[in-house]
Design a protein around this motif. Structure first.
Motif, PDB file in Angstrom:
ATOM      1  N   PHE A 191       0.827  -1.204   0.000  1.00 10.37           N
ATOM      2  CA  PHE A 191       0.000   0.000   0.000  1.00 10.37           C
ATOM      3  C   PHE A 191       0.866   1.262   0.000  1.00 10.37           C
ATOM      4  O   PHE A 191       0.538   2.252  -0.653  1.00 10.37           O
ATOM      5  N   ARG A 192       1.977   1.211   0.710  1.00 13.83           N
ATOM      6  CA  ARG A 192       2.897   2.346   0.715  1.00 13.83           C
ATOM      7  C   ARG A 192       3.520   2.559  -0.655  1.00 13.83           C
ATOM      8  O   ARG A 192       3.949   3.666  -0.986  1.00 13.83           O
ATOM      9  N   ALA A 193       3.580   1.508  -1.455  1.00 13.95           N
ATOM     10  CA  ALA A 193       4.194   1.601  -2.778  1.00 13.95           C
ATOM     11  C   ALA A 193       3.270   2.216  -3.829  1.00 13.95           C
ATOM     12  O   ALA A 193       3.722   2.547  -4.935  1.00 13.95           O
ATOM     13  N   LEU A 194       1.997   2.405  -3.526  1.00 14.75           N
ATOM     14  CA  LEU A 194       1.049   2.936  -4.508  1.00 14.75           C
ATOM     15  C   LEU A 194       1.307   4.420  -4.777  1.00 14.75           C
ATOM     16  O   LEU A 194       1.649   5.172  -3.858  1.00 14.75           O
ATOM     17  N   PRO A 195       1.103   4.874  -6.027  1.00 11.07           N
ATOM     18  CA  PRO A 195       1.176   6.311  -6.314  1.00 11.07           C
ATOM     19  C   PRO A 195       0.106   7.059  -5.522  1.00 11.07           C
ATOM     20  O   PRO A 195      -1.019   6.562  -5.355  1.00 11.07           O
ATOM     21  N   ARG A 196       0.453   8.229  -5.042  1.00 16.67           N
ATOM     22  CA  ARG A 196      -0.506   9.032  -4.272  1.00 16.67           C
ATOM     23  C   ARG A 196      -1.496   9.726  -5.204  1.00 16.67           C
ATOM     24  O   ARG A 196      -1.130  10.128  -6.323  1.00 16.67           O
ATOM     25  N   PRO A 197      -2.762   9.877  -4.783  1.00 18.50           N
ATOM     26  CA  PRO A 197      -3.752  10.544  -5.639  1.00 18.50           C
ATOM     27  C   PRO A 197      -3.362  11.999  -5.886  1.00 18.50           C
ATOM     28  O   PRO A 197      -2.791  12.659  -5.017  1.00 18.50           O
ATOM     29  N   ALA A 198      -3.671  12.481  -7.083  1.00 16.85           N
ATOM     30  CA  ALA A 198      -3.438  13.881  -7.419  1.00 16.85           C
ATOM     31  C   ALA A 198      -4.779  14.563  -7.625  1.00 16.85           C
ATOM     32  O   ALA A 198      -5.702  13.992  -8.200  1.00 16.85           O
ATOM     33  N   GLY A 199      -4.901  15.781  -7.140  1.00 17.44           N
ATOM     34  CA  GLY A 199      -6.133  16.524  -7.321  1.00 17.44           C
ATOM     35  C   GLY A 199      -7.164  16.235  -6.251  1.00 17.44           C
ATOM     36  O   GLY A 199      -6.903  15.500  -5.292  1.00 17.44           O
ATOM     37  N   PRO A 200      -8.365  16.775  -6.396  1.00 17.37           N
ATOM     38  CA  PRO A 200      -9.412  16.604  -5.386  1.00 17.37           C
ATOM     39  C   PRO A 200      -9.969  15.186  -5.355  1.00 17.37           C
ATOM     40  O   PRO A 200      -9.804  14.417  -6.306  1.00 17.37           O
ATOM     41  N   VAL A 201     -10.647  14.854  -4.259  1.00 16.09           N
ATOM     42  CA  VAL A 201     -11.259  13.538  -4.117  1.00 16.09           C
ATOM     43  C   VAL A 201     -12.489  13.451  -5.021  1.00 16.09           C
ATOM     44  O   VAL A 201     -13.409  14.261  -4.920  1.00 16.09           O
ATOM     45  N   ARG A 202     -12.478  12.449  -5.893  1.00 13.29           N
ATOM     46  CA  ARG A 202     -13.625  12.235  -6.768  1.00 13.29           C
ATOM     47  C   ARG A 202     -14.174  10.806  -6.644  1.00 13.29           C
ATOM     48  O   ARG A 202     -15.370  10.591  -6.825  1.00 13.29           O
ATOM     49  N   VAL A 203     -13.340   9.845  -6.350  1.00 14.31           N
ATOM     50  CA  VAL A 203     -13.797   8.462  -6.216  1.00 14.31           C
ATOM     51  C   VAL A 203     -13.664   8.036  -4.756  1.00 14.31           C
ATOM     52  O   VAL A 203     -12.558   7.949  -4.220  1.00 14.31           O
ATOM     53  N   PHE A 204     -14.798   7.807  -4.117  1.00 16.25           N
ATOM     54  CA  PHE A 204     -14.834   7.307  -2.749  1.00 16.25           C
ATOM     55  C   PHE A 204     -14.917   5.780  -2.802  1.00 16.25           C
ATOM     56  O   PHE A 204     -15.640   5.219  -3.629  1.00 16.25           O
TER      57      PHE A 204
END
Length: 337
Positions: free
Chosen positions: A153-166
């Protein structure tokens, strides 16, 4: 020098959070360097395993009136072993929601826990509750938060921009509170957000009916690879009615996802590392929280990922000095998480 022998007992090997925690304890190099760990499955409520070749016996068993004779026999047959019980299930909110005879249930916990040298709570909130109701004798309670390997999970790319998918990730049953989440989501009048629900379970048909024809709500099925589910969402919502700790919360924070939680039980522990709590466990409160989260432009900084393995090492070695104090101390503060 003879190595310590640690035997973990379990009566339910269904795939899920408890087995993932146990697997982590069995395979962690830090613990393997200290002692030999073994897992044994026993029948739930059965007669018991009798005398065991172990210096430390760790119970991950379900406590019930039916199981009491087995637990008593476990103590009687292994007088020289240190007995540790890990309480993976029972919480304050569970009792409020599911237990009609609360006094009798408290007597069950007190009776069962006194058979063990140590009782481990898996969250500070759970530990505070056990201490408050007098379920564990003085000095026998420890708080060691559940943990698993968070590297994927730490290896995942971090989201960019506002939250759109919950995202909502977990078994589709009443405990997880996904009905509240769906009702809340349908109150939010935004077309640019979506709710993806990962999991299977007995409430699936009812939840699909509650979602109706709302195109923003999608049921994604069981996520064989949980990291892939986290990669596909910007935010994780946990509206659980009760939750001893919440591994999904740990994984969401490790993945750098925004995390929304109900103010109950062990979910409260995650606020200190970045979770945001709903004002109340209601659809109206969750609708407001979803709206606020979707409107926010603030990026969530990565939180440090604490490990519970040093606490387990000390407990197994018999050198821990926690005893309700220091690291992992049950919080006596407000239970708003």
């Amino acid at each position: 020098m003879t190595r310590l022998r640690v035997l973990h007992l379990v009566d339910d090997t269904t795939a899920g959070g408890v087995m993932r925690v146990i697997d982590h304890l069995l395979t962690a190099p830090e613990l393997a360097a200290q002692a030999d760990h073994e897992l044994r499955t026993v029948a739930r409520g059965g007669i018991g395993p009798g005398r065991l070749k172990a210096d430390v016996i760790v119970s991950h068993l379900a406590v019930s009136w039916r199981a009491l004779p087995m637990l008593a026999l476990l103590r009687l047959c292994n007088p020289r072993a240190r007995l540790i019980h890990v309480e993976h299930s029972y919480t304050e909110a569970f009792v409020a929601e599911c237990v009609p005879r609360k006094g009798r249930f408290t007597r069950l916990l007190r009776t069962a826990y006194r058979l063990f040298d140590t009782v481990v709570a898996v969250s500070a909130a759970q530990g505070a509750w056990l201490a408050r109701i007098g379920a564990v004798r003085t000095g026998a309670l420890r708080v060691i938060r559940s943990t698993v390997d968070t590297a994927p999970f730490r290896a995942l790319p971090r989201p960019a921009g506002p939250v759109r998918v919950f995202g909502a990730i977990g078994r589709l049953d009443r405990q997880k509170g996904f009905d509240t989440l769906i009702a809340a989501f349908r109150q939010v009048e935004r077309e640019d957000i979506a709710l993806h629900i990962y999991g299977e379970g007995p409430e699936k048909a009812a939840l699909e009916a509650l979602a109706g024809a709302d195109p923003r709500i999608r049921f994604m099925g069981f996520a064989a690879n949980p990291a892939e589910a986290f990669a596909a969402v910007d935010c994780v919502a946990m509206p659980s009615r009760w939750e001893a700790y919440g591994l999904v919360a740990l994984e969401a924070l490790a993945a750098g996802r925004s995390l929304l939680v109900n103010p109950v039980d062990g979910l409260q522990d995650h606020v200190a590392t970045g979770a945001v709590a709903a004002r109340a466990p209601s659809a109206e409160a969750w609708a407001a929280l979803i709206t606020c989260t979707a409107e926010s432009r603030e990026a969530r900084p990565d939180a440090p990922m604490p490990t519970s393995l040093p606490l387990w090492q000390a407990l197994i070695a018999g050198t821990d000095t926690q005893a309700g104090q220091g690291a992992g101390e049950p919080s006596a503060g407000p239970r708003a998480a």
